[in-house]
Design an enzyme around this catalytic site. Structure first.
Site, PDB file in Angstrom:
ATOM      1  N   GLN A 176      -5.572   6.202 -31.915  1.00  0.00           N
ATOM      2  CA  GLN A 176      -4.167   5.803 -32.497  1.00  0.00           C
ATOM      3  C   GLN A 176      -3.367   7.290 -32.823  1.00  0.00           C
ATOM      4  OE1 GLN A 176      -4.484   2.668 -36.067  1.00  0.00           O
ATOM      5  NE2 GLN A 176      -6.440   3.659 -35.757  1.00  0.00           N
ATOM      6  N   ASP A 192      -1.729  13.298 -31.552  1.00  0.00           N
ATOM      7  CA  ASP A 192      -2.031  14.648 -31.281  1.00  0.00           C
ATOM      8  C   ASP A 192      -2.995  14.632 -29.916  1.00  0.00           C
ATOM      9  OD1 ASP A 192      -5.087  14.785 -31.902  1.00  0.00           O
ATOM     10  OD2 ASP A 192      -4.266  14.307 -33.989  1.00  0.00           O
ATOM     11  N   HIS A 246      -0.925   4.618 -29.400  1.00  0.00           N
ATOM     12  CA  HIS A 246       0.569   5.045 -29.973  1.00  0.00           C
ATOM     13  C   HIS A 246       1.210   5.942 -29.375  1.00  0.00           C
ATOM     14  CE1 HIS A 246      -1.383   2.978 -33.831  1.00  0.00           C
ATOM     15  NE2 HIS A 246      -1.018   2.181 -32.903  1.00  0.00           N
ATOM     16  N   CYS A 292      12.372   8.061 -21.443  1.00  0.00           N
ATOM     17  CA  CYS A 292      13.616   7.596 -21.229  1.00  0.00           C
ATOM     18  C   CYS A 292      13.844   6.685 -22.477  1.00  0.00           C
ATOM     19  CB  CYS A 292      14.133   7.215 -19.914  1.00  0.00           C
ATOM     20  SG  CYS A 292      15.743   6.548 -19.987  1.00  0.00           S
ATOM     21  N   GLY A 345     -12.069   7.416 -39.060  1.00  0.00           N
ATOM     22  CA  GLY A 345     -11.045   8.013 -39.779  1.00  0.00           C
ATOM     23  C   GLY A 345      -9.598   6.998 -39.574  1.00  0.00           C
ATOM     24  N   THR A 346      -9.952   5.812 -39.794  1.00  0.00           N
ATOM     25  CA  THR A 346      -8.534   4.972 -40.088  1.00  0.00           C
ATOM     26  C   THR A 346      -8.682   3.978 -41.019  1.00  0.00           C
ATOM     27  OG1 THR A 346      -7.129   3.592 -38.722  1.00  0.00           O
ATOM     28  CG2 THR A 346      -9.396   3.564 -37.966  1.00  0.00           C
ATOM     29  N   ALA A 376     -15.767  12.951 -40.839  1.00  0.00           N
ATOM     30  CA  ALA A 376     -16.114  12.915 -39.345  1.00  0.00           C
ATOM     31  C   ALA A 376     -16.862  14.309 -39.024  1.00  0.00           C
ATOM     32  CB  ALA A 376     -15.084  12.538 -38.716  1.00  0.00           C
TER      33      ALA A 376
HETATM   34  N1  APR Z   1     -13.206  12.022 -41.576  1.00  0.00           N
HETATM   35  C1  APR Z   1     -12.867  10.943 -41.402  1.00  0.00           C
HETATM   36  N2  APR Z   1     -11.951  10.037 -41.966  1.00  0.00           N
HETATM   37  C2  APR Z   1     -11.034  10.671 -42.676  1.00  0.00           C
HETATM   38  C3  APR Z   1     -11.199  12.117 -43.138  1.00  0.00           C
HETATM   39  C4  APR Z   1     -12.049  12.765 -42.655  1.00  0.00           C
HETATM   40  N3  APR Z   1     -12.255  13.992 -42.565  1.00  0.00           N
HETATM   41  N4  APR Z   1     -10.072  12.384 -44.064  1.00  0.00           N
HETATM   42  C5  APR Z   1      -9.512  11.318 -44.104  1.00  0.00           C
HETATM   43  N5  APR Z   1     -10.039  10.251 -43.413  1.00  0.00           N
HETATM   44  C6  APR Z   1      -9.680   8.706 -43.314  1.00  0.00           C
HETATM   45  C7  APR Z   1      -9.062   8.175 -44.826  1.00  0.00           C
HETATM   46  O1  APR Z   1      -9.989   7.927 -45.832  1.00  0.00           O
HETATM   47  C8  APR Z   1      -8.149   7.129 -44.008  1.00  0.00           C
HETATM   48  O2  APR Z   1      -9.089   6.063 -44.314  1.00  0.00           O
HETATM   49  O3  APR Z   1      -8.762   8.464 -42.413  1.00  0.00           O
HETATM   50  C9  APR Z   1      -8.041   7.343 -42.790  1.00  0.00           C
HETATM   51  C10 APR Z   1      -6.399   7.792 -42.505  1.00  0.00           C
HETATM   52  O4  APR Z   1      -5.626   6.426 -42.561  1.00  0.00           O
HETATM   53  P1  APR Z   1      -4.162   6.517 -42.395  1.00  0.00           P
HETATM   54  O5  APR Z   1      -3.410   7.605 -42.944  1.00  0.00           O
HETATM   55  O6  APR Z   1      -3.594   5.271 -42.812  1.00  0.00           O
HETATM   56  O7  APR Z   1      -4.125   6.845 -40.921  1.00  0.00           O
HETATM   57  P2  APR Z   1      -4.452   5.658 -39.579  1.00  0.00           P
HETATM   58  O8  APR Z   1      -5.248   4.592 -39.910  1.00  0.00           O
HETATM   59  O9  APR Z   1      -5.014   6.453 -38.431  1.00  0.00           O
HETATM   60  O10 APR Z   1      -2.888   5.133 -39.240  1.00  0.00           O
HETATM   61  C11 APR Z   1      -2.657   4.331 -38.145  1.00  0.00           C
HETATM   62  O11 APR Z   1      -0.409   3.991 -38.672  1.00  0.00           O
HETATM   63  O12 APR Z   1       1.421   5.197 -39.376  1.00  0.00           O
HETATM   64  C12 APR Z   1       0.886   4.779 -38.236  1.00  0.00           C
HETATM   65  O13 APR Z   1       1.096   5.211 -36.026  1.00  0.00           O
HETATM   66  C13 APR Z   1       0.539   5.670 -37.153  1.00  0.00           C
HETATM   67  O14 APR Z   1      -1.561   5.881 -35.895  1.00  0.00           O
HETATM   68  C14 APR Z   1      -1.008   5.766 -37.276  1.00  0.00           C
HETATM   69  C15 APR Z   1      -1.290   4.438 -37.675  1.00  0.00           C
END
Ligand code: APR
Length: 238
Positions: A96, A99, A114, A122, A183-184, A227
């Site tokens: 997602q 970078d 994403h 465009c 990490g999401t 991670a």
């Molecule tokens: N290792 C693994 N996970 C981690 C670490 C780490 N060192 N540090 C933080 N996290 C976890 C957090 O606990 C959290 O659950 O990463 C997660 C980040 O969650 P979000 O900030 O919600 O990011 P993400 O889930 O990637 O967001 C999804 O939302 O805003 C949109 O398009 C954007 O792709 C993004 C999507």
């Protein structure tokens, strides 16, 4: 949970989110001091925001480019690139993240659902492919135009737009016997549903991150940890 065993018959689908890049110094979105703190998503990451204030949208993504270009892949990105070298086409990585730390770590079978921070396309969806764009724009006059005359916009899937290559993602999930999610927060769809699709196909599902994601109940295992600390040496090929 101990190391995770990967059998010769296994096919691995990995989904990563902002957390995998946290140890590279890039902020996640939903942490208290995260990327969305101080911004309203509607002001920088929606089709309406682009129509209303393209300069503001480019300012936000230019700032993200500036920090992304300084960041380096961490041991978690490197562990996934290494796993791919071992598994070949039994491995697929869907991120997602916008970078480019996965590709800079060496990942190849990689899909950015994403979009990609270092590309532009465009605004008119005229059919021309996205182009490489590493610029840090100071103002809108610097932003180029497509051959059709449309202004270039970030190659980012805004809220309200459909993620990229969903058919391919569904095919890869259907083939997977192991899904590893890293990490999401499990708060953005459709990515938060991938674990359910994998379970329907009978796959084992593992989550890695320091906190339980919102969809934690759907995983076979949740491994609590960073991670970059958990993943090096964690995959055990049988
Ligand atoms: N290792 C693994 N996970 C981690 C670490 C780490 N060192 N540090 C933080 N996290 C976890 C957090 O606990 C959290 O659950 O990463 C997660 C980040 O969650 P979000 O900030 O919600 O990011 P993400 O889930 O990637 O967001 C999804 O939302 O805003 C949109 O398009 C954007 O792709 C993004 C999507």
């Amino acid at each position: 949970m101990d190391r995770i065993a990967i059998a010769p018959k296994d096919r691995v689908f990995v989904l990563t989110g902002a957390g995998i890049s946290a140890e590279s110094g890039l902020p996640t979105f939903r942490a208290e001091d995260g990327l969305w703190a101080g911004y309203r998503v509607e002001d920088v990451c929606t089709p309406d925001a682009w129509k209303r204030d393209p300069a503001g949208v480019w300012a936000f993504y230019s700032a993200r480019r500036a920090s992304g270009q300084k960041a380096m892949p961490n041991p978690a990105h490197i562990a996934l690139a290494e796993l791919e070298r071992q598994l070949g086409d039994r491995f697929f990585l869907c991120t997602q993240n916008v970078d480019d730390l996965h590709e800079r770590a060496g990942s190849k079978r990689l899909l950015h659902m994403h979009g990609e921070l270092e590309k532009a396309r465009c605004e008119r969806e005229c059919g021309r492919a996205p182009v490489e764009d590493h610029a840090i724009y100071q103002n809108l006059a610097e932003v180029g135009r497509c051959a059709c005359g449309g202004r270039l916009r970030p190659h980012i899937v805004f809220f309200g737009e459909i993620p990229l290559e969903m058919d391919r993602i569904q095919d890869e999930i259907a083939k997977a016997t192991l899904m590893v999610v890293v990490g999401t927060s499990g708060s953005v769809y459709p990515a938060a549903n991938f674990v359910h699709w994998a379970r329907q196909g009978g796959a084992r599902t593992v989550y890695i991150g320091p906190e339980q994601p919102l969809n934690a109940h759907a995983f076979t295992n949740v491994v609590l940890g960073k991670a970059g600390e958990v993943m090096p040496g964690w995959f055990q090929l049988e």
